[in-house]
Design a protein around this motif. Structure first.
Motif, PDB file in Angstrom:
ATOM      1  N   GLN A  88       0.827  -1.208   0.000  1.00 43.66           N
ATOM      2  CA  GLN A  88       0.000   0.000   0.000  1.00 43.66           C
ATOM      3  C   GLN A  88       0.862   1.260   0.000  1.00 43.66           C
ATOM      4  N   ARG A  89       1.945   1.249   0.764  1.00 38.97           N
ATOM      5  CA  ARG A  89       2.843   2.406   0.769  1.00 38.97           C
ATOM      6  C   ARG A  89       3.589   2.530  -0.554  1.00 38.97           C
ATOM      7  N   GLY A  90       3.838   1.377  -1.199  1.00 40.32           N
ATOM      8  CA  GLY A  90       4.466   1.405  -2.511  1.00 40.32           C
ATOM      9  C   GLY A  90       3.609   2.112  -3.546  1.00 40.32           C
ATOM     10  N   VAL A  91       2.309   1.941  -3.444  1.00 39.98           N
ATOM     11  CA  VAL A  91       1.383   2.623  -4.346  1.00 39.98           C
ATOM     12  C   VAL A  91       1.459   4.133  -4.132  1.00 39.98           C
ATOM     13  N   LEU A  92       1.456   4.557  -2.878  1.00 41.09           N
ATOM     14  CA  LEU A  92       1.575   5.984  -2.580  1.00 41.09           C
ATOM     15  C   LEU A  92       2.897   6.545  -3.104  1.00 41.09           C
ATOM     16  N   ALA A  93       3.955   5.758  -2.940  1.00 37.81           N
ATOM     17  CA  ALA A  93       5.274   6.197  -3.405  1.00 37.81           C
ATOM     18  C   ALA A  93       5.293   6.365  -4.921  1.00 37.81           C
ATOM     19  N   ALA A  94       4.635   5.468  -5.622  1.00 38.57           N
ATOM     20  CA  ALA A  94       4.621   5.527  -7.085  1.00 38.57           C
ATOM     21  C   ALA A  94       3.725   6.656  -7.594  1.00 38.57           C
ATOM     22  N   GLU A  95       2.628   6.908  -6.882  1.00 41.86           N
ATOM     23  CA  GLU A  95       1.647   7.882  -7.374  1.00 41.86           C
ATOM     24  C   GLU A  95       1.913   9.300  -6.890  1.00 41.86           C
ATOM     25  N   ILE A  96       2.560   9.440  -5.707  1.00 45.90           N
ATOM     26  CA  ILE A  96       2.677  10.783  -5.112  1.00 45.90           C
ATOM     27  C   ILE A  96       4.126  11.194  -4.898  1.00 45.90           C
ATOM     28  N   HIS A  97       4.880  10.393  -4.103  1.00 49.31           N
ATOM     29  CA  HIS A  97       6.270  10.743  -3.827  1.00 49.31           C
ATOM     30  C   HIS A  97       6.998   9.526  -3.279  1.00 49.31           C
ATOM     31  N   PRO A  98       8.248   9.296  -3.727  1.00 49.62           N
ATOM     32  CA  PRO A  98       8.988   8.109  -3.276  1.00 49.62           C
ATOM     33  C   PRO A  98       9.163   8.016  -1.761  1.00 49.62           C
ATOM     34  N   LEU A  99       9.213   9.125  -1.054  1.00 50.58           N
ATOM     35  CA  LEU A  99       9.396   9.087   0.402  1.00 50.58           C
ATOM     36  C   LEU A  99       8.218   8.438   1.115  1.00 50.58           C
ATOM     37  N   LEU A 100       7.086   8.337   0.434  1.00 54.76           N
ATOM     38  CA  LEU A 100       5.908   7.735   1.059  1.00 54.76           C
ATOM     39  C   LEU A 100       6.001   6.218   1.142  1.00 54.76           C
ATOM     40  N   LEU A 168       5.323  25.465   5.380  1.00 55.20           N
ATOM     41  CA  LEU A 168       5.785  24.273   4.673  1.00 55.20           C
ATOM     42  C   LEU A 168       6.895  24.580   3.662  1.00 55.20           C
ATOM     43  N   GLU A 169       6.940  25.788   3.158  1.00 56.00           N
ATOM     44  CA  GLU A 169       7.790  26.096   2.010  1.00 56.00           C
ATOM     45  C   GLU A 169       9.290  25.989   2.274  1.00 56.00           C
ATOM     46  N   PRO A 170       9.828  26.603   3.333  1.00 60.02           N
ATOM     47  CA  PRO A 170      11.286  26.532   3.496  1.00 60.02           C
ATOM     48  C   PRO A 170      11.719  25.133   3.957  1.00 60.02           C
ATOM     49  N   PRO A 171      12.656  24.488   3.271  1.00 61.30           N
ATOM     50  CA  PRO A 171      13.143  23.175   3.735  1.00 61.30           C
ATOM     51  C   PRO A 171      13.912  23.340   5.039  1.00 61.30           C
ATOM     52  N   ILE A 172      13.744  22.390   5.961  1.00 61.68           N
ATOM     53  CA  ILE A 172      14.401  22.523   7.263  1.00 61.68           C
ATOM     54  C   ILE A 172      15.621  21.624   7.404  1.00 61.68           C
ATOM     55  N   ASN A 173      15.862  20.762   6.417  1.00 63.11           N
ATOM     56  CA  ASN A 173      17.049  19.901   6.472  1.00 63.11           C
ATOM     57  C   ASN A 173      17.413  19.468   5.053  1.00 63.11           C
ATOM     58  N   LEU A 174      18.500  18.731   4.957  1.00 64.10           N
ATOM     59  CA  LEU A 174      19.018  18.323   3.658  1.00 64.10           C
ATOM     60  C   LEU A 174      18.058  17.408   2.915  1.00 64.10           C
ATOM     61  N   LEU A 175      17.386  16.527   3.633  1.00 60.96           N
ATOM     62  CA  LEU A 175      16.451  15.616   2.977  1.00 60.96           C
ATOM     63  C   LEU A 175      15.348  16.388   2.270  1.00 60.96           C
ATOM     64  N   GLU A 176      14.738  17.346   2.947  1.00 59.85           N
ATOM     65  CA  GLU A 176      13.675  18.132   2.314  1.00 59.85           C
ATOM     66  C   GLU A 176      14.216  18.929   1.130  1.00 59.85           C
ATOM     67  N   LYS A 177      15.411  19.475   1.279  1.00 59.66           N
ATOM     68  CA  LYS A 177      16.003  20.298   0.219  1.00 59.66           C
ATOM     69  C   LYS A 177      16.328  19.483  -1.022  1.00 59.66           C
ATOM     70  N   SER A 178      16.837  18.264  -0.832  1.00 58.11           N
ATOM     71  CA  SER A 178      17.301  17.477  -1.971  1.00 58.11           C
ATOM     72  C   SER A 178      16.271  16.486  -2.503  1.00 58.11           C
ATOM     73  N   GLU A 179      15.349  15.994  -1.639  1.00 62.55           N
ATOM     74  CA  GLU A 179      14.438  14.931  -2.056  1.00 62.55           C
ATOM     75  C   GLU A 179      12.976  15.362  -2.146  1.00 62.55           C
ATOM     76  N   ASP A 180      12.674  16.598  -1.751  1.00 65.44           N
ATOM     77  CA  ASP A 180      11.285  17.075  -1.826  1.00 65.44           C
ATOM     78  C   ASP A 180      11.271  18.497  -2.385  1.00 65.44           C
ATOM     79  N   ARG A 181      11.938  18.683  -3.520  1.00 68.74           N
ATOM     80  CA  ARG A 181      12.054  20.014  -4.111  1.00 68.74           C
ATOM     81  C   ARG A 181      10.695  20.581  -4.520  1.00 68.74           C
ATOM     82  N   THR A 182       9.766  19.697  -4.909  1.00 68.34           N
ATOM     83  CA  THR A 182       8.441  20.156  -5.361  1.00 68.34           C
ATOM     84  C   THR A 182       7.459  20.334  -4.211  1.00 68.34           C
TER      85      THR A 182
END
Length: 284
Positions: A88-100, A168-182
């Motif tokens: 189920q989480r794989g579906v979310l990752a494929a449809e929305i964002h890999p981190l899910l 929500l807009e400003p990234p607070i760490n490297l993960l958000e900055k590099s893996e959640d740009r959108t």
């Protein structure tokens, strides 16, 4: 001494090797129970919120044993037990964002089932509490249905509110900055938190917050937990994997320090050595 109280004492002995630790937690749990009992009307669902490594599962287990000693039919469940399956989480990752694909965030739980279970307890109906096997990363067989006078729910994000779009807009760490740009991961988690999770929080008769000193202490406590898991199981996250994992929790954990003081009934202040101090928040 009753069988339930013997269980409570055995738990203390298993959890705390030092006598002074057992004495501290015996007094703490007794005081916490007395405080909760002044407001509680059975059946009830009580929540324990707190970041990773704060001792939610330990406190939940001790409270259940202490409640049984008082003749209360009590049980416990973790929000983690409501995790969606890997598929189920794989579906979310494929449809929305890999981190899910990762478990942990709002949106990675079967929150509808959690709501239904809490409502069943409050209606005096039997409930089959779920269980999740983290080693297999899959739900496992639920417990036998049981009717509870008291259900204790523990979870790291209990009581949290959604953030504003501006926050929500400003990234607070490297993960958000590099893996959640959108910002698609952050927006999805925030939308989930604003939805059914708030309905779930509203079913809690009381909410306890295990308040850690700060984010660096939380990371240190979680690293200690992971070290223990590696010793017990022979596998676990290395330091780099753990750092990335913790970054997924940082935003909402730091948000909790801002919003939970106004939303909880009881605050348990934890010092850097993990010693608890009970502080009333809204009642008594």
């Amino acid at each position: 001494m009753s069988d339930a109280m013997l269980g409570f004492e055995q738990q203390l002995l298993a959890l705390f090797p030092e006598q002074h630790q057992r004495d501290c937690y015996r007094l703490f749990v007794s005081q916490l129970w007395q405080t909760l009992s002044k407001k509680r009307q059975d059946p009830a669902v009580i929540g324990i919120s707190g970041a990773q490594g704060t001792g939610k599962t330990t406190l939940s287990s001790l409270l259940v044993q202490f409640a049984k000693e008082q003749g209360v039919i009590a049980g416990a469940v973790s929000l983690d037990d409501y995790y969606l399956s890997q598929q189920q989480r794989g579906v979310l990752a494929a449809e929305i964002h890999p981190l899910l694909a990762m478990r942990g965030m709002p949106g990675s739980h079967n929150i509808g089932q959690a709501i239904a279970d809490a409502q069943a307890v409050l209606q005096g109906l039997p409930v089959a509490l779920p269980r999740f096997d983290k080693a297999q990363d899959q739900p496992t067989a639920a417990l036998e249905p049981q009717q509870f006078s008291l259900l204790i729910v523990e979870g790291w994000c209990l009581g949290l509110t959604a953030q504003s779009i501006v926050d929500l807009e400003p990234p607070i760490n490297l993960l958000e900055k590099s893996e959640d740009r959108t910002l698609s991961w952050r927006h999805f988690v925030n939308q989930q938190l604003a939805g059914q999770y708030q309905q779930y929080w509203s079913l809690l008769s009381s909410l306890i917050w295990l308040k850690a000193p700060d984010w660096p202490t939380i990371c240190r406590w979680r690293a200690m937990q992971e070290h223990q898991l590696r010793q017990q199981r022979g596998k676990g996250m290395n330091d780099a994997e753990l750092e990335r994992f913790m970054q997924t929790f940082q935003r909402l954990t730091e948000h909790s320090f801002l919003v939970l003081p106004q939303r909880v009934d009881l605050v348990v202040e934890l010092d850097p050595l993990h010693q608890p101090q009970l502080r009333q928040s809204q009642f008594l």
